[in-house]
Structures are given as structure tokens and as C-alpha cells.
Motif scaffolding. Structure first.
Motif: not given
Length: 127
Positions: A85-91
């Protein structure tokens, strides 16, 4: 493209591309919206009907932003192993924002280079 009658100091295509300005005078805005090119320059009256950047800017944007975002995501995954979820939120927002900005810049740069080099559609010589 008709021959210019006015005399303008040469504008650096990279400077005109980054500032999204007219390739002839460097003063007028090139866009009438996000990526829609104006019919003519508001400052010097240059007709933008010659401006056809085609798919070139999109190809450059895909390659450049893809390299940056995927490289940063892989680096972050290897070094920090964050949740998905952090990857999705950032990238995803970073890729969308950078792509929209770079698409304007690349399109402006290619239009400025077309103007500087007096580019025309290809012609077949039957002679």
C-alpha cells in the motif's frame, strides 16, 4: 509555414521548451490548457499550425518516467521492504504528476526544435 517578416533574437529551444513559451519570441504562452497548443502566439502572432509533435513526447515520457519510478520503487523495495500500500501511495501519484509535467515540457521542446530547424513533412523526390 510562411516566411517570417519580423526579426526576433534567436531563442534557445531548451529554454523555450522548459518554459512552455513561443519558440520565436519566448514571451507568449504555447498552451491553451494542459497540452492543447494555441492557434497562434499571443505576443508575436506566430501561427502554430506547423506544430505537430506527434507521439514523440509520449514515448520520451514513458521511457524517462518509467526508468525513474521503477528504479526508485525497486531501490525502496530492496532497501526498506515497505508494504504494497505504501508503494501504491508513493509511486502512482508521483508517476502521474511527473508524466503530466514532463509531457508539456517534451511537447514544447519538440515544437521549439521543429521551429528552429524549419522541419516539414517528408517529401518523396520523383526526379
Amino acid at each position: 509555414m510562411t516566411e517570417d517578416k519580423a526579426l526576433f533574437a534567436p531563442i534557445d529551444p531548451v529554454k523555450a521548451g522548459i518554459s512552455c513559451a513561443c519558440p520565436r519570441c519566448g514571451q507568449g504562452k504555447l498552451y491553451d490548457g494542459l497540452i492543447k497548443v494555441r492557434p497562434a502566439c499571443t505576443a508575436c502572432g506566430l501561427d502554430y499550425s506547423f506544430a505537430d509533435s506527434g507521439d514523440g513526447p509520449a514515448v520520451f515520457v514513458i521511457l524517462i518516467i518509467g526508468f525513474l519510478v521503477v528504479g526508485l520503487a525497486l531501490w525502496m523495495e530492496v532497501n526498506y521492504n515497505p508494504p504494497i500500500w505504501l508503494h501504491l501511495l508513493l509511486w502512482i501519484p508521483l508517476a502521474i504528476g511527473l508524466s503530466l509535467w514532463l509531457l508539456r515540457v517534451m511537447k514544447s521542446l519538440l515544437i521549439a526544435l521543429q521551429y528552429k530547424n524549419k522541419a516539414r513533412p517528408g517529401e518523396i523526390d520523383h526526379g
